[in-house]
Design a protein around this motif. Structure first.
Motif, mmCIF file in Angstrom:
data_model
loop_
_atom_site.group_PDB
_atom_site.id
_atom_site.type_symbol
_atom_site.label_atom_id
_atom_site.label_comp_id
_atom_site.label_asym_id
_atom_site.label_seq_id
_atom_site.Cartn_x
_atom_site.Cartn_y
_atom_site.Cartn_z
ATOM 1 N N ALA A 196 0.823 -1.212 0.000
ATOM 2 C CA ALA A 196 0.000 0.000 0.000
ATOM 3 C C ALA A 196 0.852 1.254 0.000
ATOM 4 O O ALA A 196 0.358 2.354 -0.255
ATOM 5 N N LEU A 197 2.134 1.088 0.287
ATOM 6 C CA LEU A 197 3.007 2.256 0.371
ATOM 7 C C LEU A 197 3.200 2.925 -0.990
ATOM 8 O O LEU A 197 3.486 4.114 -1.074
ATOM 9 N N ARG A 198 3.039 2.140 -2.056
ATOM 10 C CA ARG A 198 3.265 2.696 -3.383
ATOM 11 C C ARG A 198 2.375 3.923 -3.614
ATOM 12 O O ARG A 198 1.154 3.855 -3.549
ATOM 13 N N ASP A 199 3.027 5.059 -3.879
ATOM 14 C CA ASP A 199 2.335 6.323 -4.136
ATOM 15 C C ASP A 199 1.349 6.694 -3.026
ATOM 16 O O ASP A 199 0.340 7.349 -3.270
ATOM 17 N N ALA A 200 1.650 6.288 -1.786
ATOM 18 C CA ALA A 200 0.785 6.641 -0.655
ATOM 19 C C ALA A 200 0.712 8.147 -0.487
ATOM 20 O O ALA A 200 -0.236 8.672 0.100
ATOM 21 N N GLY A 201 1.722 8.859 -1.011
ATOM 22 C CA GLY A 201 1.718 10.309 -0.906
ATOM 23 C C GLY A 201 0.565 10.951 -1.646
ATOM 24 O O GLY A 201 0.161 12.076 -1.337
ATOM 25 N N PHE A 202 0.006 10.235 -2.653
ATOM 26 C CA PHE A 202 -1.087 10.817 -3.447
ATOM 27 C C PHE A 202 -2.429 10.181 -3.126
ATOM 28 O O PHE A 202 -3.442 10.520 -3.732
ATOM 29 N N ALA A 203 -2.436 9.227 -2.184
ATOM 30 C CA ALA A 203 -3.686 8.530 -1.873
ATOM 31 C C ALA A 203 -4.635 9.472 -1.137
ATOM 32 O O ALA A 203 -4.215 10.371 -0.424
ATOM 33 N N ARG A 204 -5.910 9.249 -1.330
ATOM 34 C CA ARG A 204 -6.929 10.072 -0.671
ATOM 35 C C ARG A 204 -7.921 9.162 0.018
ATOM 36 O O ARG A 204 -8.107 8.010 -0.382
ATOM 37 N N GLY A 205 -8.561 9.704 1.024
ATOM 38 C CA GLY A 205 -9.705 9.031 1.626
ATOM 39 C C GLY A 205 -9.346 7.776 2.397
ATOM 40 O O GLY A 205 -8.326 7.730 3.056
ATOM 41 N N ARG A 206 -10.189 6.772 2.272
ATOM 42 C CA ARG A 206 -10.045 5.564 3.080
ATOM 43 C C ARG A 206 -9.147 4.540 2.414
ATOM 44 O O ARG A 206 -9.047 4.473 1.190
ATOM 45 N N LEU A 207 -8.513 3.731 3.224
ATOM 46 C CA LEU A 207 -7.806 2.551 2.743
ATOM 47 C C LEU A 207 -8.647 1.353 3.162
ATOM 48 O O LEU A 207 -8.904 1.158 4.345
ATOM 49 N N VAL A 208 -9.063 0.572 2.189
ATOM 50 C CA VAL A 208 -9.902 -0.585 2.513
ATOM 51 C C VAL A 208 -8.988 -1.794 2.658
ATOM 52 O O VAL A 208 -8.623 -2.441 1.674
ATOM 53 N N TRP A 209 -8.611 -2.069 3.898
ATOM 54 C CA TRP A 209 -7.590 -3.110 4.104
ATOM 55 C C TRP A 209 -8.000 -4.491 3.623
ATOM 56 O O TRP A 209 -7.165 -5.207 3.061
ATOM 57 N N PRO A 210 -9.262 -4.924 3.847
ATOM 58 C CA PRO A 210 -9.594 -6.269 3.341
ATOM 59 C C PRO A 210 -9.316 -6.395 1.845
ATOM 60 O O PRO A 210 -8.797 -7.422 1.379
ATOM 61 N N ARG A 211 -9.621 -5.343 1.098
ATOM 62 C CA ARG A 211 -9.396 -5.397 -0.343
ATOM 63 C C ARG A 211 -7.886 -5.389 -0.634
ATOM 64 O O ARG A 211 -7.394 -6.134 -1.487
ATOM 65 N N ILE A 212 -7.132 -4.541 0.092
ATOM 66 C CA ILE A 212 -5.682 -4.469 -0.125
ATOM 67 C C ILE A 212 -5.037 -5.813 0.206
ATOM 68 O O ILE A 212 -4.168 -6.305 -0.512
ATOM 69 N N ARG A 213 -5.514 -6.436 1.304
ATOM 70 C CA ARG A 213 -4.940 -7.728 1.706
ATOM 71 C C ARG A 213 -5.236 -8.821 0.686
ATOM 72 O O ARG A 213 -4.382 -9.661 0.403
ATOM 73 N N ALA A 214 -6.436 -8.794 0.149
ATOM 74 C CA ALA A 214 -6.789 -9.811 -0.843
ATOM 75 C C ALA A 214 -5.900 -9.662 -2.073
ATOM 76 O O ALA A 214 -5.378 -10.645 -2.614
ATOM 77 N N ARG A 215 -5.706 -8.424 -2.505
ATOM 78 C CA ARG A 215 -4.858 -8.173 -3.667
ATOM 79 C C ARG A 215 -3.413 -8.583 -3.357
ATOM 80 O O ARG A 215 -2.722 -9.155 -4.200
ATOM 81 N N ALA A 216 -2.967 -8.270 -2.129
ATOM 82 C CA ALA A 216 -1.600 -8.613 -1.729
ATOM 83 C C ALA A 216 -1.388 -10.118 -1.777
ATOM 84 O O ALA A 216 -0.372 -10.598 -2.271
ATOM 85 N N ALA A 217 -2.382 -10.850 -1.282
ATOM 86 C CA ALA A 217 -2.260 -12.313 -1.271
ATOM 87 C C ALA A 217 -2.119 -12.838 -2.696
ATOM 88 O O ALA A 217 -1.308 -13.725 -2.980
ATOM 89 N N ALA A 218 -2.899 -12.264 -3.611
ATOM 90 C CA ALA A 218 -2.824 -12.695 -5.005
ATOM 91 C C ALA A 218 -1.448 -12.356 -5.593
ATOM 92 O O ALA A 218 -0.861 -13.145 -6.346
ATOM 93 N N MET A 219 -0.931 -11.174 -5.218
ATOM 94 C CA MET A 219 0.364 -10.772 -5.771
ATOM 95 C C MET A 219 1.499 -11.662 -5.270
ATOM 96 O O MET A 219 2.471 -11.880 -5.979
ATOM 97 N N LEU A 220 1.379 -12.161 -4.026
ATOM 98 C CA LEU A 220 2.429 -13.039 -3.508
ATOM 99 C C LEU A 220 2.578 -14.264 -4.398
ATOM 100 O O LEU A 220 3.688 -14.696 -4.704
ATOM 101 N N THR A 221 1.449 -14.809 -4.824
ATOM 102 C CA THR A 221 1.489 -15.972 -5.705
ATOM 103 C C THR A 221 2.020 -15.580 -7.077
ATOM 104 O O THR A 221 2.903 -16.214 -7.627
ATOM 105 N N GLU A 222 1.451 -14.493 -7.592
ATOM 106 C CA GLU A 222 1.772 -14.061 -8.944
ATOM 107 C C GLU A 222 3.266 -13.772 -9.108
ATOM 108 O O GLU A 222 3.867 -14.081 -10.128
#
Lengths: 375, 478
Positions: free
Chosen positions: B342-368
């Motif tokens: 989630a750190l990528r371009d965190a400087g430009f992020a706005r609003g909420r961070l939806v962790w369940p969604r970020i975690r799901a994507r992260a899990a997929a990226m670990l495999t990928e």
């Protein structure tokens, strides 16, 4: 990479996290309370007091009955929670704001000034405007440190502590000069108008709505640090400012400034709440060092906003109980101050590898070497 | 090899950390007057074994002999008393003090400046070092700081020198000088143990070689009996190293162009001057240069991480950037995997961070991206260097940037992880990204680059893909 190394990483990391997450704020508070009572008992025995009598007085003055709990403990906890949040959020960002006390004083002074100048004319809006004025005052006071840091590279740990003394002198001047009560007999301001008083939260007690504001601030900060991009930036610059800047493209200077302003605003709000909820006037010694105790509150809470709420209440109880201990058992209330200090030292000694230690480690400029990779 | 004539003999050493077997059955016999190379992949136990030899860690089992005599090494002081010195990967000098003052630290009795200075000069003359005793460490180059570490060990009377990956931080010419010095030290009767993962280095200067794999010694031979194939096979087992696939493709449109670019470092010193550079889609620009030639600031500026002091850059807004110092600039070690992604371009992020969604994507990226980690909430500090780097690459490649800028992408990685990183970088190029790669390992740059830029004293020059030409350009020769 070798398989055993991976296996170890599998076992250590989640275990640690589970432990950390199970240390919920309630447990932290309970542990702090038990340990501080034990320390207090030892201190009282060493000083030759009747420890049982004294601790009984402490209990009666803090949790012993509903009135003591609400009117002493929670009232006393309110400024500790708000300044504790101010310190916690700053420390989480790696911004060493030691100046919550000064920011609280300036907030109290500005709220008083606004109340005295326009309180009558503003009607119902006087209270919210005074509270906002307090927050703005605290933020401006912290803003001086922010400008000094970003423009001139002055470490905020130095500037904020110095500004505490300036704020103390400023309040001393105000209550003897421009804001002094008309008879010029006492170093204090006139009483603020009635419509500026914070209403009581629970009828029949002295617990005012300021405590509810403190709880709300804790919950909002807890959520904000977890679930918003801004909170994530704060945590990132605190954990590794270089990675935040390079990998996260976070404007570290701007985030630092924003955190200092928010931190100052929380402390300033605490000052405004003290004036409009407890003292109803500005006194020179309106803060018995809330902003310093706040550092202990924040560290013992692991810099977690909900933890601050819990440790703030425990410290509020200790300090409320100390007063009743002084009345009933003639034990000087400074014993409790000593216990608070001992608690922090104990925490640091026991958690050399924990978060608080790393906070203090960075605070003192030491950089712990990253874990050696077994190679 | 007999152990009685050995300066240092470690036999059947075992050591566990909690539940990890760092060393199982590791042995190493370093003879007097030789250079001994200790090879192995990351995590094979090389550093652990040598930390035991220097008294920093105590073994669970096994024996240590010094010239045949059984010894205990409860502390570095005990090792130093036996004439053993160690130069760590991370230097341990005090930046604000001078060279002489650093050498005097750890000594006894009165501090006599002239005497320490004379001692430093004498040691430098003996081993052929150039090092000013009066220079402050903060002003020294990395190479000079390393020479200071060696001088410190020698000043404490070391006859056996252990060096942990000493050439990893050096430019090729500095590395050659260092290796020559070590050879000379051994030829005058000293003993050198060189921890390395560079086969060429081991073959070039060592007399004997020991290879560790998974905490056990799998090969111990005179260098004359081995070649790079046997060594590589011993290090990684049967699987051969994957070659970086390298087919020239036709480059596409320009994705980044720098015009008369000058960049200053944090102290305001101009490090990069008047650089003009076009990067096209589907090509790899290799950047070479000795440490401090301006490539670091150039790459930071191209990646949008450092402002230009003159000139300008036209490039895409989404840029993948892999900094050379993973632990400092790329990752927050006390954050978990999802948070680091989630750190990528965190400087430009706005609003909420939806962790369940970020975690799901992260899990997929670990495999990928083949990052070996138990889950997306594993602390990044607990991952191996190779997996950390794969994680950084995953984060930077995920939004399919048109421009990827990479510094020392495989520093400290083992052969398998290096091959995986190279494959990712070339994969990004093949899918149409412009890629800029700097590596302090010239061979790595040459293996990956389609075009080569050499930096010298802040200026950039395009040079043919040729080792000799690049080497000459790096030192400013025509």
């Amino acid at each position: 990479m070798s398989d055993p190394a991976l296996a170890a990483k599998r076992t250590t990391s989640p275990w640690r996290r589970r432990l950390a997450s199970s240390l919920t704020p309630g447990i932290i508070a309970a542990v702090v309370a038990v340990v501080s009572l034990a320390l207090l008992w030892v201190a009282l025995r060493l000083a030759g007091f009747d420890a049982t009598l004294a601790l009984g007085a402490l209990w009666r003055g803090s949790f012993g009955n509903w009135y003591a709990f609400t009117s002493s403990t929670l009232v006393r906890a309110t400024p500790l929670v708000l300044t504790g949040l101010a310190v916690a959020i700053a420390f989480r960002a790696g911004v060493w704001n030691i100046g919550a006390d000064g920011q609280l004083l300036v907030g109290a002074a500005l709220a008083t000034a606004v109340g005295l100048a326009w309180g009558g004319a503003l009607g119902w809006a006087a209270l919210p405007i005074a509270l906002i004025a307090g927050a703005v005052g605290g933020a401006c006071w912290a803003g001086i440190a922010a400008v000094l840091r970003t423009r001139f590279g002055v470490l905020e740990v130095i500037s904020t502590i110095m500004l505490n003394f300036v704020a103390l002198d400023l309040v001393g001047y105000l209550v003897r000069g421009p804001l002094q009560e008309p008879s010029h007999a006492y170093p204090q301001s006139n009483a603020i108008p009635k419509q500026m008083h914070l209403p009581f939260l629970i009828p029949g007690t002295r617990l005012h709505w300021g405590f509810a504001l403190g709880v709300a601030a804790a919950v909002i900060l807890w959520w904000g640090m977890r679930s918003t991009a801004a909170g994530f930036r704060v945590r990132a610059i605190g954990a590794n400012a270089d990675a935040a800047r390079i990998a996260g493209r976070i404007d570290v200077a701007r985030t630092t400034t924003n955190v200092l302003l928010l931190s100052g605003a929380l402390a300033g709000l605490a000052g405004a709440i003290e004036v409009s909820g407890v003292t109803y006037a500005l006194y020179e010694n309106i803060s018995p060092g809330y902003g310093y105790t706040a550092i202990a509150v924040a560290l013992l809470a692991g810099l977690d906003p909900l933890g601050v709420l819990a440790t703030g209440i425990v410290f509020g109880a200790l300090e409320a109980g100390a007063l009743s201990m002084q009345r009933e058992a003639s034990v000087p209330s400074v014993v409790v101050t000593a216990v608070e200090a001992a608690l922090v030292l104990l925490l640091l000694a026991l958690s050399r590898r924990g978060k608080a230690a790393s906070v203090i480690g960075r605070f003192s400029g030491a950089r712990s070497a990253s874990a050696d990779e077994a190679s | 090899m007999t152990t009685s004539s050995a300066a240092l003999a470690l036999e059947n050493i075992a050591r566990r950390f909690d539940h990890v077997r760092a060393l199982d059955d590791a042995s190493l016999v370093a003879r007097d007057g030789t250079v001994h190379a200790l090879l192995g992949e990351n995590g094979a136990g090389k550093t652990t074994l040598m930390r035991i030899a220097f008294g920093l860690i105590r073994p669970d089992a096994g024996t240590i002999r010094e010239h045949g005599r059984l010894v205990e090494l409860p502390s570095p002081a005990a090792a130093i008393a036996l004439g053993i010195g160690m130069v760590h990967q991370h230097f341990s000098s005090i930046p604000a003090l001078t060279v002489a003052e650093n050498v005097a630290l750890g000594g006894h009795g009165a501090y006599r400046v002239d005497r320490v200075r004379a001692r430093v000069r004498e040691i430098c003359d003996r081993v052929g070092f150039a090092l000013d005793p009066e220079a402050r460490v903060v002003d020294l180059t990395v190479g000079a700081q390393q020479r200071l570490e060696i001088v410190k060990a020698l000043a404490h009377g070391a006859r056996t020198l252990i060096l942990d990956e000493p050439t990893a931080v050096l430019a090729p010419r500095e590395a050659d000088d260092l290796l020559a010095m070590l050879r000379g030290f051994a030829d005058t009767g000293g003993t050198v143990v060189l921890i390395t993962h560079k086969l060429r280095e081991a073959l070039a200067i060592a007399d004997d070689v020991t290879v560790l794999r998974h905490g056990s010694t799998v090969l111990a031979e005179p260098v004359a009996n081995v070649d790079s194939n046997t060594l590589a096979e011993a290090m990684i087992g049967s699987a051969p190293p994957i070659e970086a696939r390298h087919e020239r493709t036709e480059p596409g449109p320009v994705v980044l162009s720098a015009h008369e670019l000058s960049v200053s470092d944090a102290r305001g010193v101009t490090r990069t001057r008047d650089v003009n550079l076009d990067v096209r889609a589907g090509e790899v620009i290799g950047v070479a240069g000795i440490d401090g030639a301006g490539q670091h600031e150039l790459l930071l500026c191209l990646a949008g991480r450092l402002p230009a002091t003159a000139g300008y850059v036209e490039g895409p807004t989404t840029i993948g950037f892999v900094p050379e110092d993973r632990h400092r600039d790329a990752l927050v070690l006390e954050f978990d995997i999802a948070e680091n992604l989630a750190l990528r371009d965190a400087g430009f992020a706005r609003g909420r961070l939806v962790w369940p969604r970020i975690r799901a994507r992260a899990a997929a990226m670990l495999t990928e991206y083949d990052v070996r980690a138990p889950s997306s909430d594993t602390m990044v500090g607990a991952l191996s260097g190779g997996n950390q780097q794969k994680l950084v690459l995953a984060r930077e490649l995920e939004p399919k940037p048109r421009l990827l800028i990479v510094e020392n992408p495989t520093r400290g990685l083992d052969i398998a992880a290096t091959a995986a990183v190279h494959a990712r970088l070339l994969g990004a190029r093949d899918s149409g990204a412009g890629v800029v790669i700097y590596s302090s390992d010239l061979d790595e740059v040459l293996a990956l680059a389609d075009r080569l830029i050499v930096m010298f004293e802040g200026r950039a020059r395009e040079v043919p893909l040729d080792r000799d030409a690049a080497g000459r350009a790096m030192v400013g020769a025509a």
